[in-house]
Design a protein around this motif. Structure first.
Motif, mmCIF file in Angstrom:
data_model
loop_
_atom_site.group_PDB
_atom_site.id
_atom_site.type_symbol
_atom_site.label_atom_id
_atom_site.label_comp_id
_atom_site.label_asym_id
_atom_site.label_seq_id
_atom_site.Cartn_x
_atom_site.Cartn_y
_atom_site.Cartn_z
ATOM 1 N N GLU A 117 -9.734 15.181 8.131
ATOM 2 C CA GLU A 117 -8.971 14.219 8.925
ATOM 3 C C GLU A 117 -9.895 13.147 9.497
ATOM 4 O O GLU A 117 -9.539 11.970 9.535
ATOM 5 C CB GLU A 117 -8.228 14.918 10.064
ATOM 6 N N ASN A 138 -10.485 10.264 7.298
ATOM 7 C CA ASN A 138 -9.241 9.557 6.985
ATOM 8 C C ASN A 138 -8.597 10.008 5.677
ATOM 9 O O ASN A 138 -8.015 9.204 4.965
ATOM 10 C CB ASN A 138 -9.458 8.043 6.982
ATOM 11 N N ALA A 139 -8.734 11.290 5.365
ATOM 12 C CA ALA A 139 -8.083 11.825 4.167
ATOM 13 C C ALA A 139 -6.595 12.004 4.457
ATOM 14 O O ALA A 139 -6.231 12.672 5.419
ATOM 15 C CB ALA A 139 -8.708 13.157 3.777
ATOM 16 N N PRO A 140 -5.742 11.407 3.656
ATOM 17 C CA PRO A 140 -4.305 11.578 3.881
ATOM 18 C C PRO A 140 -3.866 12.965 3.428
ATOM 19 O O PRO A 140 -4.409 13.529 2.481
ATOM 20 C CB PRO A 140 -3.685 10.496 2.997
ATOM 21 N N ASP A 141 -2.917 13.535 4.116
ATOM 22 C CA ASP A 141 -2.303 14.796 3.688
ATOM 23 C C ASP A 141 -3.320 15.911 3.445
ATOM 24 O O ASP A 141 -3.296 16.572 2.423
ATOM 25 C CB ASP A 141 -1.469 14.575 2.421
#
Length: 141
Positions: free
Chosen positions: A44, A47-50
């Motif tokens: 997170e 900025n890793a999505p999902d």
């Protein structure tokens, strides 16, 4: 002979058995101490999505008859790095190698000394099975 093992595997973990699998081969006259991290919540900050909210790591030794792989032997698993019996040692090794994890995070980690052999590391989700995850292996000198 000198041994060098370092690997990571990144991808999307989904339902229906779509998990990350890495192979680890240890060759040489002496055992190797390996730090395994299974990241989800830690991503997170990148900025890793999902991201995978609750990653689970499994370490198995592959069993061979001659050249043919005939099975696996589960050695260790971890779901939530702070709940292992060696959590204090694990926290110290993570910090000493610049790989600290947030207190209370659901990330997974295993610290283990392995003899020569072929091993499989699996990263999956525990409960919620979908998200971006990172499986990382580092040799501890």
């Amino acid at each position: 002979s000198e041994m060098c093992i370092r690997d990571s595997n990144q991808g999307f973990v989904e339902q229906e058995g779509d998990i990350l699998v890495s192979r680890l081969v240890i060759e040489g006259p002496s055992a190797a101490t390996i730090l395994l991290r299974g990241l989800g919540p830690d991503l997170e900050g990148a900025n890793a999505p999902d991201f995978l909210s609750d990653p689970r790591l499994e370490l198995s030794r592959l069993v061979f008859e001659g050249e043919e792989e005939v099975g696996t032997q589960l050695l260790l698993f971890n779901n939530d790095w702070e709940v292992d019996s060696n959590a204090a040692e694990l926290a110290a090794v993570l910090a000493a190698n610049g790989k600290s994890l947030e207190a209370g995070s659901k990330d997974s980690a295993i610290l283990v000394t392995l003899p020569e052999g072929v091993y499989r590391v699996k990263l999956s989700g525990d409960g919620e099975w979908v998200g971006a995850g990172l499986a990382e292996m580092t040799v501890i000198e």
